[in-house]
Design an enzyme around this catalytic site. Structure first.
Site, mmCIF file in Angstrom:
data_model
loop_
_atom_site.group_PDB
_atom_site.id
_atom_site.type_symbol
_atom_site.label_atom_id
_atom_site.label_comp_id
_atom_site.label_asym_id
_atom_site.label_seq_id
_atom_site.Cartn_x
_atom_site.Cartn_y
_atom_site.Cartn_z
ATOM 1 N N ARG A 98 105.716 39.112 25.864
ATOM 2 C CA ARG A 98 104.516 39.496 25.100
ATOM 3 C C ARG A 98 104.555 38.876 23.691
ATOM 4 O O ARG A 98 103.815 37.956 23.385
ATOM 5 C CB ARG A 98 104.421 41.033 25.040
ATOM 6 C CG ARG A 98 103.059 41.561 24.673
ATOM 7 C CD ARG A 98 102.759 41.539 23.196
ATOM 8 N NE ARG A 98 103.773 42.242 22.405
ATOM 9 C CZ ARG A 98 103.852 42.161 21.095
ATOM 10 N NH1 ARG A 98 103.009 41.422 20.401
ATOM 11 N NH2 ARG A 98 104.804 42.793 20.436
ATOM 12 N N ASP A 99 105.474 39.331 22.857
ATOM 13 C CA ASP A 99 105.503 38.838 21.474
ATOM 14 C C ASP A 99 105.787 37.338 21.472
ATOM 15 O O ASP A 99 105.257 36.586 20.648
ATOM 16 C CB ASP A 99 106.597 39.574 20.693
ATOM 17 C CG ASP A 99 106.333 39.597 19.201
ATOM 18 O OD1 ASP A 99 105.251 39.159 18.787
ATOM 19 O OD2 ASP A 99 107.213 40.036 18.452
ATOM 20 N N HIS B 132 113.193 45.278 15.168
ATOM 21 C CA HIS B 132 112.450 44.143 15.742
ATOM 22 C C HIS B 132 112.360 43.091 14.638
ATOM 23 O O HIS B 132 111.640 43.263 13.653
ATOM 24 C CB HIS B 132 111.066 44.651 16.170
ATOM 25 C CG HIS B 132 110.131 43.608 16.673
ATOM 26 N ND1 HIS B 132 109.696 43.567 17.978
ATOM 27 C CD2 HIS B 132 109.525 42.567 16.054
ATOM 28 C CE1 HIS B 132 108.855 42.548 18.131
ATOM 29 N NE2 HIS B 132 108.747 41.919 16.969
ATOM 30 N N HIS C 175 112.086 39.041 13.176
ATOM 31 C CA HIS C 175 111.713 37.626 13.339
ATOM 32 C C HIS C 175 112.598 36.784 12.427
ATOM 33 O O HIS C 175 112.962 37.214 11.329
ATOM 34 C CB HIS C 175 110.233 37.412 13.025
ATOM 35 C CG HIS C 175 109.331 37.901 14.108
ATOM 36 N ND1 HIS C 175 108.707 37.054 14.990
ATOM 37 C CD2 HIS C 175 108.990 39.151 14.491
ATOM 38 C CE1 HIS C 175 107.990 37.762 15.852
ATOM 39 N NE2 HIS C 175 108.150 39.051 15.571
ATOM 40 N N CYS D 76 103.779 35.661 15.512
ATOM 41 C CA CYS D 76 102.586 36.505 15.565
ATOM 42 C C CYS D 76 101.377 35.666 15.157
ATOM 43 O O CYS D 76 101.392 35.040 14.105
ATOM 44 C CB CYS D 76 102.745 37.703 14.631
ATOM 45 S SG CYS D 76 101.254 38.695 14.545
ATOM 46 N N ASN E 206 110.863 35.424 17.487
ATOM 47 C CA ASN E 206 111.784 36.551 17.351
ATOM 48 C C ASN E 206 113.202 35.990 17.365
ATOM 49 O O ASN E 206 113.426 34.866 17.780
ATOM 50 C CB ASN E 206 111.664 37.488 18.560
ATOM 51 C CG ASN E 206 110.320 38.144 18.652
ATOM 52 O OD1 ASN E 206 109.376 37.569 19.168
ATOM 53 N ND2 ASN E 206 110.227 39.345 18.141
HETATM 54 N N1 COA Z 1 90.912 44.765 26.379
HETATM 55 C C1 COA Z 1 89.992 43.812 26.655
HETATM 56 N N2 COA Z 1 88.937 43.564 25.885
HETATM 57 C C2 COA Z 1 88.796 44.306 24.785
HETATM 58 C C3 COA Z 1 89.697 45.317 24.451
HETATM 59 C C4 COA Z 1 90.806 45.525 25.303
HETATM 60 N N3 COA Z 1 91.727 46.435 25.039
HETATM 61 N N4 COA Z 1 89.299 45.883 23.303
HETATM 62 C C5 COA Z 1 88.170 45.236 22.935
HETATM 63 N N5 COA Z 1 87.875 44.301 23.829
HETATM 64 C C6 COA Z 1 86.764 43.355 23.790
HETATM 65 C C7 COA Z 1 85.407 44.016 23.587
HETATM 66 O O1 COA Z 1 84.869 44.416 24.818
HETATM 67 C C8 COA Z 1 84.626 42.903 22.958
HETATM 68 O O2 COA Z 1 84.210 41.997 23.956
HETATM 69 P P1 COA Z 1 82.756 41.330 23.922
HETATM 70 O O3 COA Z 1 82.695 40.545 22.634
HETATM 71 O O4 COA Z 1 82.757 40.455 25.153
HETATM 72 O O5 COA Z 1 81.808 42.468 23.950
HETATM 73 C C9 COA Z 1 85.648 42.191 22.091
HETATM 74 O O6 COA Z 1 86.928 42.507 22.665
HETATM 75 C C10 COA Z 1 85.632 42.634 20.657
HETATM 76 O O7 COA Z 1 85.627 44.045 20.629
HETATM 77 P P2 COA Z 1 85.449 44.898 19.303
HETATM 78 O O8 COA Z 1 85.507 46.336 19.663
HETATM 79 O O9 COA Z 1 84.247 44.401 18.540
HETATM 80 O O10 COA Z 1 86.763 44.583 18.568
HETATM 81 P P3 COA Z 1 87.086 43.647 17.352
HETATM 82 O O11 COA Z 1 86.459 42.309 17.464
HETATM 83 O O12 COA Z 1 86.869 44.441 16.130
HETATM 84 O O13 COA Z 1 88.670 43.465 17.624
HETATM 85 C C11 COA Z 1 90.571 44.469 18.732
HETATM 86 C C12 COA Z 1 89.518 44.589 17.655
HETATM 87 C C13 COA Z 1 91.561 45.580 18.486
HETATM 88 C C14 COA Z 1 89.927 44.635 20.071
HETATM 89 C C15 COA Z 1 91.221 43.077 18.677
HETATM 90 O O14 COA Z 1 91.490 42.758 17.340
HETATM 91 C C16 COA Z 1 92.511 43.010 19.458
HETATM 92 O O15 COA Z 1 92.527 43.134 20.676
HETATM 93 N N6 COA Z 1 93.633 42.793 18.784
HETATM 94 C C17 COA Z 1 94.938 42.691 19.420
HETATM 95 C C18 COA Z 1 95.875 42.031 18.500
HETATM 96 C C19 COA Z 1 97.245 41.886 19.114
HETATM 97 O O16 COA Z 1 97.476 41.955 20.304
HETATM 98 N N7 COA Z 1 98.202 41.641 18.230
HETATM 99 C C20 COA Z 1 99.539 41.393 18.587
HETATM 100 C C21 COA Z 1 100.324 42.617 18.684
HETATM 101 S S1 COA Z 1 100.937 43.234 17.173
HETATM 102 ZN ZN ZN Z 2 107.187 40.617 16.601
#
Ligand code: COA
Ligand code: ZN
Length: 304
Positions: free
Chosen positions: A16-17, A208, A210, A241, A250
């Site tokens: 994942r990371d 954790h 890096h 990240c 990492n």
């Molecule tokens: N799984 C799949 N799709 C998702 C989702 C999920 N858990 N959560 C939101 N979405 C989709 C929405 O349906 C939307 O899709 P669309 O544009 O086709 O309608 C899109 O993502 C954006 O959704 P929104 O609620 O407007 O979120 P946002 O743009 O404000 O983004 C997050 C917020 C949290 C969804 C997004 O930033 C994210 O997934 N971040 C993950 C970051 C990550 O994994 N970081 C590494 C780990 S530390």
């Molecule tokens: Zn990390």
């Protein structure tokens, strides 16, 4: 007198990371093959994927297929990272039994990573905890930027302690103290670990790290000397990240294992199989990875 534990648990986060930062899509069957190679090597805790927005992290768009293919192998705890209730619902529906959620000490990092404030992310974690409770799913949390934020700089220790307290109150089975940007140093790590372990003796904590500034293994050593018993690392040193500038991988699982075993701390892992998994990771990625032990395994350096 330095006291070391008999054993330390390694939690593997490369799938994942590690992979989330790769620009070109890694085939689902390659991810699955790497997961099996890691279980073969004896890893008992593996973060397999994340159920997040595919726009935010395209590499994890095959989360469902990965989880379905792996199932829940006996004796191995496979987790998936989620950052919102939608992700938690999808992960639980797919059969995930352990969720890894994310909190952070920095408002700027929170905005960039999950587009939420720190408080909104905590509210989301509370909602996910409700879901997890209903389904008997274990929940752990990564607390990011504990050792500094590339946008906000130093994080006050009291802010870290206050967040840890709230996360434990929300029922987190473990808090991963995360050096997302590789800004920590061994003194900093030992001060925070000592501060946390004395304040929250009932909690379970991992580290954790890096290796952005080459402090990784020194920080791991400081953490273990300070009482941390779980280390998160990535096979081959995969990673970085996407929401942290210049984030590198990492610390490499095999480098951590070498370090710990050299000091007489058992990890329970099979060394040849671990190196085989690291070589497989490198093959899948298609370029040399940063791990020191991999470099030795490639026969590049003279060992005498
Ligand atoms: N799984 C799949 N799709 C998702 C989702 C999920 N858990 N959560 C939101 N979405 C989709 C929405 O349906 C939307 O899709 P669309 O544009 O086709 O309608 C899109 O993502 C954006 O959704 P929104 O609620 O407007 O979120 P946002 O743009 O404000 O983004 C997050 C917020 C949290 C969804 C997004 O930033 C994210 O997934 N971040 C993950 C970051 C990550 O994994 N970081 C590494 C780990 S530390
Ligand atoms: Zn990390």
């Amino acid at each position: 007198m330095i006291s070391l534990p008999r054993s330390v648990l390694i939690r593997e986060v490369g799938l994942r990371d590690g992979l989330q930062n790769e620009k070109s899509f890694i085939a689902t069957e390659d991810k699955i093959a790497l997961a099996w190679a890691l279980t073969e090597a004896g890893l008992k805790e593996i973060e397999a994927t994340s159920f997040v927005s595919p726009q935010a992290v395209p590499q994890m768009r095959d989360a469902l297929q990965v989880v379905k293919a792996l199932g829940n192998p006996a004796g191995v705890s496979l987790s998936a990272l989620v950052v919102n209730t939608r992700g938690a619902e999808d992960a639980i529906a797919a059969g995930v039994r352990e969720l890894q959620v994310v909190a952070t000490c920095s408002e700027t990092h929170s905005a960039k990573n999950v587009r939420m404030t720190v408080e909104q992310a905590l509210a989301e974690i509370e909602a996910i905890a409700g879901l997890a409770g209903e389904h008997g799913v274990i929940m752990r949390v990564a607390l990011s930027t504990v050792f500094g934020c590339p946008y906000e700089g130093k994080i006050p220790y009291d802010r870290v302690y206050a967040l840890v307290e709230r996360l434990l109150a929300l029922g987190m089975a473990r808090v991963a103290l995360s050096d997302t940007a590789g800004l920590g140093n061994p003194l900093h790590v030992s001060e925070i670990c000592h501060g946390i372990l004395t304040r929250f003796p009932e909690g379970d904590f991992s580290l954790h790290i890096h290796d952005t500034r080459g402090m990784g293994l020194a920080c791991v050593t400081a953490g273990v000397w300070s009482g941390i018993r779980v280390i998160e690392s990535s096979i081959g040193g995969l990673g970085g990240c996407p929401f942290i500038p210049h984030a590198t991988g990492n610390i490499a699982t095999e480098d951590v294992v070498y370090l710990l075993e050299a000091m007489g701390v058992q990890t329970g892992l099979d060394w040849p199989k671990l190196l085989a998994a690291a070589l497989l990771a490198e093959k899948i990625i298609g370029r040399e990875l940063g791990s020191r032990q991999l470099a030795l395994a490639r026969g590049r350096f003279c060992v005498n």
